[in-house]
Design a protein around this motif. Structure first.
Motif, PDB file in Angstrom:
ATOM      1  N   ALA A 220       0.845  -1.206   0.000  1.00  0.00           N
ATOM      2  CA  ALA A 220       0.000   0.000   0.000  1.00  0.00           C
ATOM      3  C   ALA A 220       0.881   1.258   0.000  1.00  0.00           C
ATOM      4  CB  ALA A 220      -0.914  -0.008   1.217  1.00  0.00           C
ATOM      5  N   ILE A 221       1.915   1.242   0.834  1.00  0.00           N
ATOM      6  CA  ILE A 221       2.822   2.403   0.886  1.00  0.00           C
ATOM      7  C   ILE A 221       3.500   2.595  -0.468  1.00  0.00           C
ATOM      8  CG2 ILE A 221       5.021   3.205   1.858  1.00  0.00           C
ATOM      9  CD1 ILE A 221       4.113   2.205   4.526  1.00  0.00           C
ATOM     10  N   ASN A 222       3.968   1.494  -1.020  1.00  0.00           N
ATOM     11  CA  ASN A 222       4.642   1.579  -2.327  1.00  0.00           C
ATOM     12  C   ASN A 222       3.692   2.123  -3.394  1.00  0.00           C
ATOM     13  OD1 ASN A 222       6.972   0.627  -1.253  1.00  0.00           O
ATOM     14  ND2 ASN A 222       6.786  -1.446  -2.063  1.00  0.00           N
ATOM     15  N   GLY A 223       2.438   1.655  -3.348  1.00  0.00           N
ATOM     16  CA  GLY A 223       1.459   2.076  -4.360  1.00  0.00           C
ATOM     17  C   GLY A 223       1.061   3.529  -4.203  1.00  0.00           C
ATOM     18  N   THR A 231       8.640  -1.748   0.971  1.00  0.00           N
ATOM     19  CA  THR A 231       9.182  -3.121   0.939  1.00  0.00           C
ATOM     20  C   THR A 231       9.778  -3.499   2.293  1.00  0.00           C
ATOM     21  OG1 THR A 231       9.700  -2.704  -1.373  1.00  0.00           O
ATOM     22  CG2 THR A 231      10.724  -4.631  -0.391  1.00  0.00           C
ATOM     23  N   ARG A 232      10.203  -2.502   3.053  1.00  0.00           N
ATOM     24  CA  ARG A 232      10.823  -2.774   4.350  1.00  0.00           C
ATOM     25  C   ARG A 232       9.831  -3.373   5.355  1.00  0.00           C
ATOM     26  NH1 ARG A 232      13.341   0.883   1.772  1.00  0.00           N
ATOM     27  NH2 ARG A 232      15.571   1.292   1.963  1.00  0.00           N
ATOM     28  N   PHE A 233       8.535  -3.261   5.072  1.00  0.00           N
ATOM     29  CA  PHE A 233       7.538  -3.862   5.968  1.00  0.00           C
ATOM     30  C   PHE A 233       7.213  -5.301   5.555  1.00  0.00           C
ATOM     31  CE2 PHE A 233       6.918   0.692   6.315  1.00  0.00           C
ATOM     32  CZ  PHE A 233       6.881   0.860   7.686  1.00  0.00           C
ATOM     33  N   ASP A 234       7.697  -5.691   4.394  1.00  0.00           N
ATOM     34  CA  ASP A 234       7.396  -7.031   3.884  1.00  0.00           C
ATOM     35  C   ASP A 234       8.569  -7.952   4.234  1.00  0.00           C
ATOM     36  OD1 ASP A 234       6.769  -9.272   2.499  1.00  0.00           O
ATOM     37  OD2 ASP A 234       6.269  -8.245   0.620  1.00  0.00           O
ATOM     38  N   THR A 251      17.870 -10.907  -9.286  1.00  0.00           N
ATOM     39  CA  THR A 251      16.479 -10.452  -9.324  1.00  0.00           C
ATOM     40  C   THR A 251      16.333  -9.194  -8.460  1.00  0.00           C
ATOM     41  OG1 THR A 251      15.954 -12.783  -9.302  1.00  0.00           O
ATOM     42  CG2 THR A 251      14.098 -11.275  -9.114  1.00  0.00           C
ATOM     43  N   ASP A 252      15.635  -8.166  -8.997  1.00  0.00           N
ATOM     44  CA  ASP A 252      15.413  -6.934  -8.219  1.00  0.00           C
ATOM     45  C   ASP A 252      14.092  -7.048  -7.470  1.00  0.00           C
ATOM     46  OD1 ASP A 252      15.408  -4.440  -7.147  1.00  0.00           O
ATOM     47  OD2 ASP A 252      14.797  -3.418  -9.006  1.00  0.00           O
ATOM     48  N   LEU A 253      14.159  -7.025  -6.151  1.00  0.00           N
ATOM     49  CA  LEU A 253      12.938  -7.162  -5.333  1.00  0.00           C
ATOM     50  C   LEU A 253      12.589  -5.854  -4.622  1.00  0.00           C
ATOM     51  CD1 LEU A 253      13.607 -10.723  -3.901  1.00  0.00           C
ATOM     52  CD2 LEU A 253      11.852 -10.098  -5.542  1.00  0.00           C
ATOM     53  N   GLY A 254      13.193  -4.782  -4.991  1.00  0.00           N
ATOM     54  CA  GLY A 254      12.791  -3.480  -4.468  1.00  0.00           C
ATOM     55  C   GLY A 254      13.513  -3.045  -3.210  1.00  0.00           C
ATOM     56  N   ALA A 255      14.525  -3.780  -2.780  1.00  0.00           N
ATOM     57  CA  ALA A 255      15.302  -3.361  -1.602  1.00  0.00           C
ATOM     58  C   ALA A 255      16.720  -3.916  -1.735  1.00  0.00           C
ATOM     59  CB  ALA A 255      14.660  -3.901  -0.327  1.00  0.00           C
ATOM     60  N   SER A 256      17.662  -3.203  -1.158  1.00  0.00           N
ATOM     61  CA  SER A 256      19.039  -3.688  -1.215  1.00  0.00           C
ATOM     62  C   SER A 256      19.266  -4.699  -0.086  1.00  0.00           C
ATOM     63  CB  SER A 256      20.002  -2.516  -1.053  1.00  0.00           C
ATOM     64  OG  SER A 256      19.907  -2.012   0.261  1.00  0.00           O
ATOM     65  N   ALA A 257      20.312  -5.475  -0.206  1.00  0.00           N
ATOM     66  CA  ALA A 257      20.631  -6.463   0.833  1.00  0.00           C
ATOM     67  C   ALA A 257      20.906  -5.766   2.167  1.00  0.00           C
ATOM     68  CB  ALA A 257      21.850  -7.279   0.412  1.00  0.00           C
ATOM     69  N   TRP A 258      21.560  -4.618   2.103  1.00  0.00           N
ATOM     70  CA  TRP A 258      21.836  -3.845   3.315  1.00  0.00           C
ATOM     71  C   TRP A 258      20.535  -3.447   4.014  1.00  0.00           C
ATOM     72  CZ3 TRP A 258      24.571  -2.528   7.236  1.00  0.00           C
ATOM     73  CH2 TRP A 258      24.326  -1.337   7.904  1.00  0.00           C
TER      74      TRP A 258
END
Lengths: 287, 324
Positions: A220-223, A231-234, A251-258
């Motif tokens: 919802a936040i992303n949208g 993504t940080r809440f997922d 694969t890009d999932l919308g957040a960095s590994a860090w």
């Protein structure tokens, strides 16, 4: 002393080492958990993908075996990092369901029945208690994630040759690290939720809710904000980011590994804080 | 005698509330009673001794081990029976008691043997494979006692052990406490609001009120000391009897219809009373040593504390400090 002698007598035998006593908890927990036929069957089913995965590795490394069935896959399928990533993701999902089933029954009954004073009036502290309860999940989940993952890796190594193993050792490291991180975060969330609500069924629902609601909230936040911060809440997606990073998938999932590591660390700290507040012999009402 | 429990300025505070205030005493009896009205701080004292609460000042020692620094050593030798339900409903009694024994450090096989023994000892032998959730209140109390003694503690702390027990079960519990005390293998701290339970089992008593220790009583010594106070019933001509008794240095007061109350000084033997009666051909039909009951002691402690507070309030008022 025989049981018919009904007089009090102290104990003068040797004691077990203090460090080993937290292992008492998983033993009794397993005995109770596997009284449930549903859980037993579900857990047995969790090993089917491992057997299937081993068969698949054998088949891919023995193309003649497949051709004898009239199947010719050529070079289309390879056993590489993506194969192990898929394995980890599938088993990780099973871990999640298993945690929602098992996790709440570990701590919630002790809290609901007020049994904690009986543990802590003994030479047994809160860290040992939480460690003992977490080890139940750690053993259960390890047996369906990194242990079979490493076994599959060794099977592949033995079939593909030891040079393959030397070139791909980081897959085994990624499997172990990724699985252990997932097991720890799941265990902490399950224990913290069940310590907080104290009711087994509600705790199970809460464990599921943390992931589902977090995912929905993040989307919802992303949208709405046209960002990827949500993504940080997922938590499940963050874990997928970490697995992808460890197994070198692009694969890009919308957040960095860090971002993923730091968020999961923050969630872990929050869970430890909740456990510290709730896992006590008696709660003190200050006023 | 080394003290079992030593309180040294022990104070506990929850938020702004002082729950225990500067408790000081040394207790060395085989059975120690902890008395006080509701909210006096009895359970808080027990929980502090077990290391569940951190003192804000002072400390306490159990068998010489400091509760702040040697909590594990203390917990190794202590058995605790809490007041509230503390049972895991979906376990049977044997598994539950065995698990607690193993957590205390007993090897698995010894723990199983001791679990059976403890359950037989507390009278749950026939019901030991039943789920704890199906137990009656009295059985739950016994199961809690079994887990408290399974590892053979040197100090057993019982918080309201007779709560919810019917008269027969209560008697059984008191008998077991007395037996354990007499076994010589353990000391017992009994926290109860039932004075009779404490009186029947305890040698030493401390009385708490509003977090303060208002009275310490060594019941054993008081019992011995008060043996000088006797009630006598006579039949026959008792003329001159009182005077003869008073000539021994005793106080003697008639209590009507041949009954007398006497207080003998130190050094006078009871044989002298028999001699005086024999000289007057007076039959002694009854001779009771009377002593203060624990109820008397408890009420006196409560009353004296109330008077002390009133006096203190009066003094403050006189000095002009008591005005709001």
């Amino acid at each position: 002393m025989a049981v018919y002698k009904k007089s009090y007598k102290g104990f003068s035998g040797a004691l077990t080492p203090a460090w080993s006593r937290f292992l008492v908890l998983p033993r009794y927990s397993f005995a109770r958990l596997f009284q449930s036929k549903f859980l037993f069957i579900f857990y047995a089913l969790c090993f089917f993908p491992v057997v299937g995965g081993a068969g698949f590795i054998y088949a891919v490394n023995n193309l003649g075996f497949l051709q004898s069935f009239g199947i010719n896959i050529g070079d289309a399928v390879k056993i590489n990092n993506n194969y192990f990533l898929a394995f980890l993701q599938f088993q990780g999902a099973l871990c999640y369901l298993l945690t929602a089933l098992v996790g709440p029954s570990l701590v919630a009954p002790d809290l609901a029945n007020g049994a904690l004073p009986l543990y802590f009036c003994r030479p047994f502290n809160r860290v040992e208690y939480v460690g003992g309860k977490m080890s139940v999940l750690f053993i259960l989940l390890s047996a369906i994630t990194w242990i079979p993952g490493v076994l599959l890796f060794l099977i592949q190594s033995s079939l593909a040759g030891w040079t393959w193993m030397a070139d791909h050792w980081w897959i085994a490291t990624g499997l172990v690290l990724g699985s252990v991180a997932w097991i720890l975060i799941l265990s902490l969330i399950a224990l913290a939720c069940s310590a907080w609500v104290r009711w087994r069924i509600a705790a199970g629902a809460l464990v599921l809710g943390v992931f589902f609601l977090g995912s929905a909230f993040g989307s919802a936040i992303n949208g709405v904000l046209k960002t990827e911060f949500g993504t940080r809440f997922d938590l499940a997606r963050l874990m997928a980011v970490i697995w992808g990073d460890l197994l070198r998938s692009d694969t890009d999932l919308g957040a960095s590994a860090w971002d993923a590591w730091s968020t999961l660390l923050a969630v872990s700290i929050l869970c430890v804080w909740l456990l510290d507040k709730k896992i006590r012999a008696y709660e003190v009402v200050k006023g | 005698m080394n003290p079992v429990i030593e309180l040294a300025g022990l104070s506990v505070r929850f938020g702004q509330r002082d729950i225990l205030k500067n408790l000081n005493c040394k207790l060395g009896g085989k059975t120690i009673g902890l008395l006080g009205p509701n909210g006096a701080g009895k359970s808080t004292l027990i929980n502090t001794l077990l290391g569940f609460y951190e003192p804000v000042a002072g400390t306490a020692r159990i068998f010489g081990n400091d509760i702040r620094r040697q909590a594990n050593a203390i917990r190794q030798v202590v058995g605790y029976m809490p007041e509230n339900d503390a049972l895991i409903a979906n376990m049977n009694a044997v598994s539950y008691v065995r698990m607690m024994a193993e957590i205390s450090g007993l090897p698995a096989e010894a723990a199983l043997e001791r679990a059976h023994e403890s359950l037989f000892y507390v009278g749950l032998g026939e019901a030991r494979y039943r789920m704890l959730g199906s137990y009656s209140l009295g059985m739950k109390q016994m199961a809690k006692l079994a887990q408290a003694i399974v590892h053979g503690p040197r100090l057993l702390i019982l918080d309201e052990p007779t709560n919810g027990l019917d008269p027969a079960a209560r008697l059984r519990m008191i008998k077991m406490i007395s037996e354990m005390r007499d076994s010589g293998e353990m000391h017992i701290v009994l926290c109860s609001h039932l004075l009779r339970d404490v009186e029947e089992t305890c040698q030493e008593v401390i009385i708490l009120k509003q977090g303060e220790m208002v009275h310490y009583s060594n019941l054993e010594e008081e019992r011995k000391a008060n043996k000088r106070f006797v009630e006598v019933e006579t039949v026959g001509n008792d003329g001159g009897f009182a005077e003869a008794v008073e000539a021994l240095g005793a106080e003697c007061a008639p209590a009507g219809a041949g009954r007398w109350k006497m207080v003998f000084p130190e050094g006078v033997e009871m044989r002298a009373l028999y001699r005086i009666a024999a000289e007057r051909d007076l039959q002694l039909r009854r001779l009771n040593y009377r002593r203060d009951s624990l109820e008397d002691i408890f009420l006196k402690a409560m009353e004296s504390d109330r008077i002390d507070r009133m006096k203190a309030a009066g003094a403050m008022h006189k000095n002009g400090h008591g005005k709001a």
